[in-house]
Every structure is written in structure tokens, then in C-alpha cells.
Design a protein around this motif. Structure first.
Motif, mmCIF file in Angstrom:
data_model
loop_
_atom_site.group_PDB
_atom_site.id
_atom_site.type_symbol
_atom_site.label_atom_id
_atom_site.label_comp_id
_atom_site.label_asym_id
_atom_site.label_seq_id
_atom_site.Cartn_x
_atom_site.Cartn_y
_atom_site.Cartn_z
ATOM 1 N N UNK A 1 36.948 41.398 22.760
ATOM 2 C CA UNK A 1 38.389 41.189 22.815
ATOM 3 C C UNK A 1 38.996 41.631 24.133
ATOM 4 N N UNK A 2 38.634 42.790 24.714
ATOM 5 C CA UNK A 2 39.238 43.187 25.982
ATOM 6 C C UNK A 2 38.991 42.178 27.095
ATOM 7 N N UNK A 3 37.807 41.530 27.078
ATOM 8 C CA UNK A 3 37.536 40.564 28.134
ATOM 9 C C UNK A 3 38.495 39.379 28.060
ATOM 10 N N UNK A 4 38.786 38.941 26.851
ATOM 11 C CA UNK A 4 39.743 37.841 26.700
ATOM 12 C C UNK A 4 41.119 38.267 27.182
ATOM 13 N N UNK A 5 41.500 39.501 26.911
ATOM 14 C CA UNK A 5 42.793 39.996 27.366
ATOM 15 C C UNK A 5 42.844 40.093 28.882
ATOM 16 N N UNK A 6 41.754 40.572 29.482
ATOM 17 C CA UNK A 6 41.704 40.666 30.944
ATOM 18 C C UNK A 6 41.746 39.275 31.570
ATOM 19 N N UNK A 7 41.027 38.340 30.962
ATOM 20 C CA UNK A 7 41.042 36.965 31.476
ATOM 21 C C UNK A 7 42.424 36.349 31.328
ATOM 22 N N UNK A 8 43.058 36.613 30.189
ATOM 23 C CA UNK A 8 44.405 36.080 29.979
ATOM 24 C C UNK A 8 45.395 36.698 30.958
ATOM 25 N N UNK A 9 45.260 37.988 31.193
ATOM 26 C CA UNK A 9 46.145 38.661 32.154
ATOM 27 C C UNK A 9 45.951 38.100 33.556
ATOM 28 N N UNK A 10 44.702 37.872 33.932
ATOM 29 C CA UNK A 10 44.424 37.304 35.258
ATOM 30 C C UNK A 10 45.000 35.899 35.375
ATOM 31 N N UNK A 11 44.888 35.126 34.319
ATOM 32 C CA UNK A 11 45.447 33.769 34.335
ATOM 33 C C UNK A 11 46.971 33.810 34.422
ATOM 34 N N UNK A 12 47.588 34.751 33.728
ATOM 35 C CA UNK A 12 49.039 34.906 33.812
ATOM 36 C C UNK A 12 49.457 35.261 35.233
ATOM 37 N N UNK A 13 48.750 36.188 35.850
ATOM 38 C CA UNK A 13 49.063 36.577 37.225
ATOM 39 C C UNK A 13 48.930 35.386 38.169
ATOM 40 N N UNK A 14 47.877 34.583 38.000
ATOM 41 C CA UNK A 14 47.693 33.381 38.838
ATOM 42 C C UNK A 14 48.838 32.394 38.629
ATOM 43 N N UNK A 15 49.231 32.209 37.367
ATOM 44 C CA UNK A 15 50.326 31.276 37.066
ATOM 45 C C UNK A 15 51.636 31.752 37.688
ATOM 46 N N UNK A 16 51.877 33.052 37.622
ATOM 47 C CA UNK A 16 53.094 33.609 38.216
ATOM 48 C C UNK A 16 53.067 33.429 39.730
ATOM 49 N N UNK A 17 51.926 33.725 40.366
ATOM 50 C CA UNK A 17 51.828 33.546 41.820
ATOM 51 C C UNK A 17 52.027 32.085 42.221
ATOM 52 N N UNK A 18 51.438 31.175 41.478
ATOM 53 C CA UNK A 18 51.584 29.743 41.789
ATOM 54 C C UNK A 18 53.040 29.303 41.635
ATOM 55 N N UNK A 19 53.668 29.728 40.556
ATOM 56 C CA UNK A 19 55.077 29.360 40.338
ATOM 57 C C UNK A 19 55.966 29.973 41.410
ATOM 58 N N UNK A 20 55.719 31.233 41.744
ATOM 59 C CA UNK A 20 56.522 31.901 42.767
ATOM 60 C C UNK A 20 56.327 31.235 44.124
ATOM 61 N N UNK A 21 55.114 30.849 44.431
ATOM 62 C CA UNK A 21 54.854 30.163 45.699
ATOM 63 C C UNK A 21 55.678 28.889 45.790
ATOM 64 N N UNK A 22 55.655 28.085 44.744
ATOM 65 C CA UNK A 22 56.442 26.837 44.738
ATOM 66 C C UNK A 22 57.930 27.131 44.870
ATOM 67 N N UNK A 23 58.417 28.091 44.102
ATOM 68 C CA UNK A 23 59.845 28.400 44.110
ATOM 69 C C UNK A 23 60.284 28.947 45.473
#
Length: 191
Positions: A1-23
Motif C-alpha cells: 500500500x505505501x508504494x501505491x501512495x508514493x506513486x500516487x503522490x509522485x503522479x500528483x506532483x508531476x500533474x501539478x508541475x505540468x499544470x503550473x508550467x502551462x499556466x
């Protein structure tokens, strides 16, 4: 379970960076809120704050990623030039101008970056990526050690100004070609 949470957190961070870059690229730092970034990223504002303490920290992460991207373009162009140090300097320099003026890099790195993250941090990011590659290339073409730092700073500044000039002339079909010809003149005085 922690690995899925870490992967999800990393994906969230990537999504935020991508959105912020565009904005930040489209609207500029001043006109973007963390709510805007969260909405575009498809996450909550709390998720944005979980990864970045504030808008300035988010912008700094975006700027650092763009600097790495520009530095990678410089390295790729220099490596493609083969073993000729002069051609590596020329091709890497041209790649810098192109990489920093295409896509989100120009507004983020050249327009908003110095005022948002401050000149010292902006210079540190520049020197850690494309600036370091420029210094190495100048050393490889035989620039004397006593002039190396000064020439790196001056050529880097000239290319940044050329990139700003080019970014301010998006409708001029000849601006990019003229920028590259002018850069060749500058580089011709060095090599």
C-alpha cells in the motif's frame, strides 16, 4: 500500500508541475493562483500545498525544470556536433537560443523568473545548467582561464538578451534567422 501512495503522490506532483508550467507560461506568474493550478491539474488546492509550500516555491520548481530542459537541449546539440569543440560551442549556443524561446521557457525563465525567484537564485539555476555547459565549451575552444568566467557571463548575457529580443518579435518571420546570424558573429570572435 505505501508504494501505491508514493506513486500516487509522485503522479500528483508531476500533474501539478505540468499544470503550473502551462499556466505560468500562458498567463504569467502574477495572473495565476494556486486554485487555477489545482483546477487545471485536477487536484485539490490542499494537494498543491502538500507538494509546494506556496506559489513562489511552485514557480521555483517549474523554473528549475525548465532550466534543466534547456540545459539538456544544449548538451544534446553539442553531442550531435561530434568531437569538434568549436562546432559543439556553436551548435550548443544555437540550441540554447531555440530551447529558451520555444514553449514555456521564455516567459518562465527570462520574463518572470528573475523577479519571482530573485536574481541570485535565477543565476544559480542558469549556472548549474546551460551556464555550466557554456563555460565548459568555452574552455574546450581554448579560452584562457583568466577570461573564462568573464566571457561565460558576457556570452550568456548576450544570448539571454537575444532570446528576450526574439521572444518579443513572434510575428517577425526573420527574427530567429537574424538572431542566429548575430550569434554566429559573436561566436566567430571567440573561435
Amino acid at each position: 500500500m505505501p508504494r501505491a501512495s508514493a506513486a500516487a503522490a509522485a503522479e500528483t506532483a508531476r500533474a501539478v508541475l505540468a499544470a503550473a508550467t502551462r499556466q505560468f507560461a500562458e498567463r504569467g506568474f502574477a495572473d495565476v493562483s494556486l486554485d487555477d493550478v489545482a483546477e487545471v491539474a485536477g487536484v485539490t488546492r490542499g494537494a498543491v500545498y502538500h507538494h509546494f509550500r506556496n506559489k513562489k516555491a511552485l514557480f521555483a520548481a517549474v523554473a528549475e525544470a525548465r532550466q534543466v530542459e534547456v540545459g539538456n537541449a544544449v548538451v544534446a546539440a553539442a553531442q550531435a556536433a561530434g568531437n569538434d569543440p568549436a562546432q559543439q560551442l556553436v551548435d550548443g549556443s544555437h540550441a540554447f537560443v531555440d530551447a529558451i524561446t520555444v514553449g514555456p521557457a521564455a516567459r518562465i525563465l527570462l520574463i518572470d523568473g528573475p523577479s519571482v525567484i530573485g536574481w541570485e537564485e535565477w543565476r544559480r539555476l542558469d549556472e548549474a545548467s546551460s551556464g555550466a555547459h557554456l563555460r565548459d565549451a568555452l574552455a574546450a575552444v581554448g579560452v584562457d582561464d583568466d577570461l573564462l568566467d568573464a566571457l561565460t557571463a558576457q556570452l550568456s548575457g548576450a544570448m539571454n538578451e537575444a532570446a528576450l529580443w526574439l521572444a518579443r518579435h513572434p510575428d517577425d518571420d526573420t527574427a530567429r534567422e537574424r538572431t542566429h546570424r548575430a550569434l554566429d558573429r559573436l561566436l566567430g570572435a571567440i573561435i
